[in-house]
Structures are given as structure tokens and as C-alpha cells.
Write an enzyme that holds these catalytic residues in place. Structure first.
Site, PDB file in Angstrom:
ATOM      1  N   ARG A 122      37.533  55.260   0.726  1.00 43.92           N
ATOM      2  CA  ARG A 122      37.096  54.479   1.906  1.00 43.92           C
ATOM      3  C   ARG A 122      35.600  54.676   2.172  1.00 43.92           C
ATOM      4  NH1 ARG A 122      41.256  53.254   0.557  1.00 43.92           N
ATOM      5  NH2 ARG A 122      43.175  52.978   1.718  1.00 43.92           N
TER       6      ARG A 122
ATOM      7  N   SER B 273      44.730  51.333   9.584  1.00 41.65           N
ATOM      8  CA  SER B 273      44.591  52.791   9.726  1.00 41.65           C
ATOM      9  C   SER B 273      43.331  53.103  10.523  1.00 41.65           C
ATOM     10  CB  SER B 273      44.462  53.454   8.350  1.00 41.65           C
ATOM     11  OG  SER B 273      45.558  53.102   7.552  1.00 41.65           O
TER      12      SER B 273
ATOM     13  N   GLU C  61      38.172  55.753  10.361  1.00 35.97           N
ATOM     14  CA  GLU C  61      37.911  54.811   9.271  1.00 35.97           C
ATOM     15  C   GLU C  61      37.282  53.533   9.836  1.00 35.97           C
ATOM     16  OE1 GLU C  61      41.255  54.084   6.479  1.00 35.97           O
ATOM     17  OE2 GLU C  61      40.680  51.979   6.568  1.00 35.97           O
TER      18      GLU C  61
HETATM   19  C1  LIG Z   1      46.782  45.356   9.755  1.00 33.98           C
HETATM   20  C2  LIG Z   1      45.631  45.917   8.956  1.00 33.98           C
HETATM   21  C3  LIG Z   1      45.879  46.543   7.745  1.00 33.98           C
HETATM   22  C4  LIG Z   1      44.829  47.054   6.975  1.00 33.98           C
HETATM   23  N1  LIG Z   1      45.115  47.646   5.788  1.00 33.98           N
HETATM   24  C5  LIG Z   1      44.126  48.135   5.018  1.00 33.98           C
HETATM   25  C6  LIG Z   1      44.412  48.738   3.756  1.00 33.98           C
HETATM   26  O1  LIG Z   1      45.555  48.798   3.319  1.00 33.98           O
HETATM   27  N2  LIG Z   1      43.377  49.230   3.026  1.00 33.98           N
HETATM   28  C7  LIG Z   1      42.093  49.156   3.465  1.00 33.98           C
HETATM   29  O2  LIG Z   1      41.200  49.619   2.743  1.00 33.98           O
HETATM   30  N3  LIG Z   1      41.783  48.589   4.654  1.00 33.98           N
HETATM   31  C8  LIG Z   1      42.759  48.078   5.440  1.00 33.98           C
HETATM   32  N4  LIG Z   1      42.470  47.511   6.652  1.00 33.98           N
HETATM   33  C9  LIG Z   1      41.074  47.493   7.122  1.00 33.98           C
HETATM   34  C10 LIG Z   1      40.312  46.176   6.818  1.00 33.98           C
HETATM   35  O3  LIG Z   1      41.206  45.147   6.513  1.00 33.98           O
HETATM   36  C11 LIG Z   1      39.352  46.328   5.640  1.00 33.98           C
HETATM   37  O4  LIG Z   1      38.453  47.367   5.888  1.00 33.98           O
HETATM   38  C12 LIG Z   1      38.556  45.049   5.383  1.00 33.98           C
HETATM   39  O5  LIG Z   1      37.801  45.169   4.201  1.00 33.98           O
HETATM   40  C13 LIG Z   1      37.616  44.689   6.529  1.00 33.98           C
HETATM   41  O6  LIG Z   1      37.086  43.410   6.273  1.00 33.98           O
HETATM   42  P1  LIG Z   1      36.478  42.509   7.407  1.00 33.98           P
HETATM   43  O7  LIG Z   1      35.849  41.336   6.731  1.00 33.98           O
HETATM   44  O8  LIG Z   1      37.479  42.189   8.443  1.00 33.98           O
HETATM   45  O9  LIG Z   1      35.374  43.502   8.001  1.00 33.98           O
HETATM   46  P2  LIG Z   1      34.661  43.507   9.427  1.00 33.98           P
HETATM   47  O10 LIG Z   1      35.549  44.203  10.403  1.00 33.98           O
HETATM   48  O11 LIG Z   1      34.212  42.147   9.777  1.00 33.98           O
HETATM   49  O12 LIG Z   1      33.404  44.420   9.117  1.00 33.98           O
HETATM   50  C14 LIG Z   1      33.551  45.797   8.826  1.00 33.98           C
HETATM   51  C15 LIG Z   1      32.156  46.423   8.677  1.00 33.98           C
HETATM   52  O13 LIG Z   1      31.483  45.858   7.571  1.00 33.98           O
HETATM   53  C16 LIG Z   1      30.258  45.206   7.972  1.00 33.98           C
HETATM   54  N5  LIG Z   1      30.212  43.961   7.161  1.00 33.98           N
HETATM   55  C17 LIG Z   1      31.124  42.950   7.146  1.00 33.98           C
HETATM   56  N6  LIG Z   1      30.820  42.070   6.185  1.00 33.98           N
HETATM   57  C18 LIG Z   1      29.689  42.506   5.591  1.00 33.98           C
HETATM   58  C19 LIG Z   1      28.881  42.027   4.510  1.00 33.98           C
HETATM   59  N7  LIG Z   1      29.184  40.906   3.834  1.00 33.98           N
HETATM   60  N8  LIG Z   1      27.759  42.727   4.171  1.00 33.98           N
HETATM   61  C20 LIG Z   1      27.437  43.863   4.837  1.00 33.98           C
HETATM   62  N9  LIG Z   1      28.169  44.376   5.854  1.00 33.98           N
HETATM   63  C21 LIG Z   1      29.286  43.715   6.218  1.00 33.98           C
HETATM   64  C22 LIG Z   1      30.412  44.957   9.463  1.00 33.98           C
HETATM   65  O14 LIG Z   1      29.165  44.946  10.116  1.00 33.98           O
HETATM   66  C23 LIG Z   1      31.256  46.172   9.884  1.00 33.98           C
HETATM   67  O15 LIG Z   1      30.444  47.308  10.056  1.00 33.98           O
HETATM   68  C24 LIG Z   1      43.496  46.956   7.444  1.00 33.98           C
HETATM   69  C25 LIG Z   1      43.239  46.302   8.671  1.00 33.98           C
HETATM   70  C26 LIG Z   1      44.296  45.789   9.414  1.00 33.98           C
HETATM   71  C27 LIG Z   1      44.001  45.069  10.705  1.00 33.98           C
END
Ligand SMILES: Cc1cc2nc3c(=O)[nH]c(=O)nc-3n(C[C@H](O)[C@H](O)[C@H](O)COP(=O)(O)OP(=O)(O)OC[C@H]3O[C@@H](n4cnc5c(N)ncnc54)[C@H](O)[C@@H]3O)c2cc1C
Length: 347
Positions: free
Chosen positions: A172, A247, A343
Site C-alpha cells: 500500500r 480498509s 491507509e
Molecule cells: C469498499 C472499498 C473497498 C476497497 N478495497 C480495496 C482493496 O481491496 N485494495 C486496495 O488497495 N484498496 C481498496 N480500497 C481503496 C481504494 O479503492 C483504492 O485506494 C483506490 O485506488 C482509490 O482510487 P480513487 O480513484 O478513488 O482515489 P481517490 O480517493 O480519488 O484519491 C486517493 C489519493 O490519490 C490522489 N490521486 C488520485 N488520483 C490521482 C492521480 N491521477 N495522480 C496523482 N494523485 C492522485 C488523491 O489526491 C488522494 O490523495 C477500497 C475502497 C473501498 C471504498
């Protein structure tokens, strides 16, 4: 106000972020813009420069907790598209733009029978965010199939290519969450996937049991994906129904010495070997401290998975969620001498 809309970047003022974060926290951003192209992104960045605004990039908002209003500009990355290049008889390079939804991208690959991402089915969020924390599930992380990503250097405004080595992926973790934090925006990601002789991974978690229950003996990548989807849907809250960010904490890695002394006191404590010691499931630690299903005000620990903090009533503030997580950290520390690390990105 100067016009920044010519490149497709329509800047809005005082926008609620409630529908842009899976926790469903209602905070406001001073400015907000959705960008669907690199020129639109550059135009939004010029607006931020001209007005000396802090910037926050947003994908699907599934790994972020807003604890207060944001006085800068939220730039939501909506760049779309995918392309592919067959590189040999068994592999393809497939590139997707940052704004593509992760699960839709996985589905797109499975439809073409490209293997490697099936265990990562149904993870919320966007492709562009996947390298940030090296997303992982069911024994697979994106580092296993990651080829490269293209990112914009926010200082030079030039694009750079990052190999897996340069991304310095960990559990992570990546360069983008550490030294590169706030310095780059990821524009697209390329994966190296198999087109035949797929490496099926079913040993982790309940995948095998799920496949057996479905009567599958030699699974395809599509069947593995289906099994993962079934397992996830049965134990994780759907953010469309109950606000959460998956998580909330990482699984801690403790020293072998610390583990051995805890194992004497808590013989049932699960553990896994890790690079620098022993990994202990954070969910188990939290559950032992009595948090599973516990609710304080609008916030709770999920009744089926203690590691997931939920916006139980839909009315929680980010501060309440944060305070709840502080209490969990304190009690796990008091019982086990382990400091949990969040996380989720706190804003
Ligand atoms: C129900 C649920 C289950 C999940 N299960 C998992 C799992 O099994 N494994 C896992 O690893 N994660 C899991 N996650 C966490 C999440 O889905 C991941 O971390 C995912 O990659 C986040 O993507 P996002 O586009 O929504 O990020 P965001 O929440 O939009 O952004 C996260 C961070 O990244 C930055 N960011 C976003 N996009 C960019 C970009 N293109 N360039 C630079 N910075 C950027 C943002 O500023 C922020 O700091 C889960 C979340 C939920 C709600």
C-alpha cells in the site's frame, strides 16, 4: 475572473464534495473542476497558479477522508480511453487513462481474455490512482502486472515515464505517496497482461472455497473474477449504500521479537511472514479490542469487517470519522503495543 474554459476546464465555485467521496462527507471546495484532457488539466493548473491555490487531485474519491472544507481547487481527473499493443505471442501491453474506472477497466481486460488483474476485480476508484498505493487484494498487487505510468511533473509541467522500479512499490505504498507526494499527477497507466497460459492465483482468502462451491475445478480468469466479486460483495459494505473507504488501516508489520512476546499472550493471533518482520491483520487486532460493530454517534466499525470504518447514518463529519479512528489506534496500542497506520488519505 479570467476565462480558463477554452480548453474544457469549467471552474465551479463552492462545490459540495459529498457525491465525490465514498465516505459521503459533506465538505465544500472553494473551486472545483473536472478535466477530461491534458490541455484541460494544464488550463486548470494555470488557474491554480494565477490564484495561488492549493490543488487536490481526485479520482473516484474512494481512499480519502475529508475532515474540513478545502480552500483551494479540487481537480477531478476524468481523462478517458484505452489502447493496446500485442508484444509477443503471450503478452499484451494495455494502457488506460487516469479517469477510467478501475473495475470497468478490469472487466474490459477480462472481455478480451487478458489475464493478471482478475483478483483485483471490484476495487473502487480509478486507474490513475491505482499506482498511488499499489492497490492489492487476494494475493495480487498491481506491481505484479504494472509496466509503466505517465505522470505530469507539477513543477516542470513536463510528462515523465515511471517504470515499476522508479515507482518503488511496497505494501500500500509507492514513490507517489512518499517522496513524490503532491509533486506528480498520474495521467495514464500501462499493464503487461497475459493473452494465454494465464497464471491463475486462487490460494489466497476464500477464492478456492468459492470456486469449489460453484463446482469449478480448473478456473478461467473470468471465473476467478466472479469468485472475487462474490466474496467482496458478501463481506464489504457497498459505498453506494453505506459510506466508507474500504480498509481504514494498513496491516501492521511488527518485529519478530515483538510478535513472539505477543504470541505467548495471544496464541490465537493470526500472522503472516513479511519482509521486515511479521504481518498481523489489523482487523483482528481491532476486533479483539471490542470495536467490531461498535458505533459512536454517526460512525461505526463495520459489523462484518472491523477494519472498515463506516458513515453509519450518512450524517458523519470527517472529524467524527477521524476521532473514531484515533480511539481505535489508542486502544490497539494500549492492548498490543502496536501503532496502526491509516491507509486512507486524510485531508
Ligand atoms: C469498499 C472499498 C473497498 C476497497 N478495497 C480495496 C482493496 O481491496 N485494495 C486496495 O488497495 N484498496 C481498496 N480500497 C481503496 C481504494 O479503492 C483504492 O485506494 C483506490 O485506488 C482509490 O482510487 P480513487 O480513484 O478513488 O482515489 P481517490 O480517493 O480519488 O484519491 C486517493 C489519493 O490519490 C490522489 N490521486 C488520485 N488520483 C490521482 C492521480 N491521477 N495522480 C496523482 N494523485 C492522485 C488523491 O489526491 C488522494 O490523495 C477500497 C475502497 C473501498 C471504498
Amino acid at each position: 475572473m479570467a476565462d480558463y474554459s477554452n480548453a474544457g476546464a469549467t471552474i465551479q465555485e463552492n462545490v459540495s464534495l459529498k457525491s465525490f467521496n465514498t465516505f459521503g462527507i459533506n465538505v465544500y471546495s472553494r473551486y472545483f473542476v473536472e478535466v477530461d484532457s491534458e490541455p484541460a488539466l494544464l488550463s486548470a493548473l494555470r488557474f491554480a497558479d494565477d490564484n495561488m491555490l492549493p490543488k487536490l487531485f481526485l479520482g473516484g474519491g474512494s481512499n480519502i477522508l475529508f475532515t474540513q472544507d478545502f480552500s483551494g481547487i479540487v481537480i477531478k481527473l476524468d481523462l478517458k480511453g484505452a489502447s493496446e499493443e500485442i508484444i509477443n505471442e503471450e503478452e499484451v501491453l494495455i494502457t488506460a487513462k487516469a479517469g477510467e474506472n478501475w473495475h470497468q477497466f478490469v472487466t474490459y481486460c477480462l472481455e478480451r481474455d487478458y489475464g493478471g488483474l482478475e483478483n483485483l476485480s471490484l476495487i473502487p476508484g480509478n486507474v490513475g490512482t491505482s499506482p498511488m498505493q499499489n492497490i492489492g487484494a487476494y494475493g495480487v498487487e498491481i506491481k505484479d502486472t504494472f509496466y509503466s505510468c505517465k505522470a505530469l511533473n507539477l513543477e516542470t509541467r513536463e510528462t515523465e515515464i515511471f517504470t515499476a522500479e522508479r515507482c518503488a512499490f511496497g505494501y500500500r505504498e509507492s514513490f507517489f505517496k512518499k517522496e513524490g507526494k503532491g509533486k506528480y499527477v498520474i495521467l495514464e497507466v500501462t499493464f503487461r497482461l497475459s493473452t494465454k497460459n494465464h497464471h491463475i492465483k486462487t490460494t489466497y482468502g476464500a477464492i478456492k472455497t468459492e470456486l469449489e462451491a460453484a463446482g469449478v475445478e480448473v478456473p478461467t480468469i473470468q471465473q476467478v473474477s466472479k469468485a472475487v466479486i462474490n466474496i467482496r460483495q458478501s463481506k464489504l459494505p457497498d459505498p453506494q449504500v453505506t459510506g466508507n473507504a474500504g480498509s481504514f488501516f494498513k496491516n501492521p508489520v511488527i518485529s519478530t521479537k515483538h510478535y513472539e512476546s505477543l504470541a505467548k499472550e495471544f496464541p490465537a493471533m493470526p500472522s503472516y511472514p513479511a519482509q521486515d518482520g511479521v504481518k498481523v491483520p489489523a482487523g483482528w487486532l481491532i476486533e479483539q479490542c471490542g470495536w467490531k460493530g461498535k458505533q459512536i454517534g454517526h460512525v461505526a466499525s463495520h459489523p462484518l469487517q472491523a477494519l472498515v470504518i463506516i458513515n453509519a447514518t450518512g450524517e458523519a463529519t470527517g472529524k467524527e470519522v477521524y476521532d473514531f479512528s484515533e480511539k481505535i489506534i489508542e486502544s490497539v496500542n494500549a492492548t498490543f503495543g502496536i501503532t496502526l497506520e491509516r491507509e486512507v488519505n486524510i485531508m
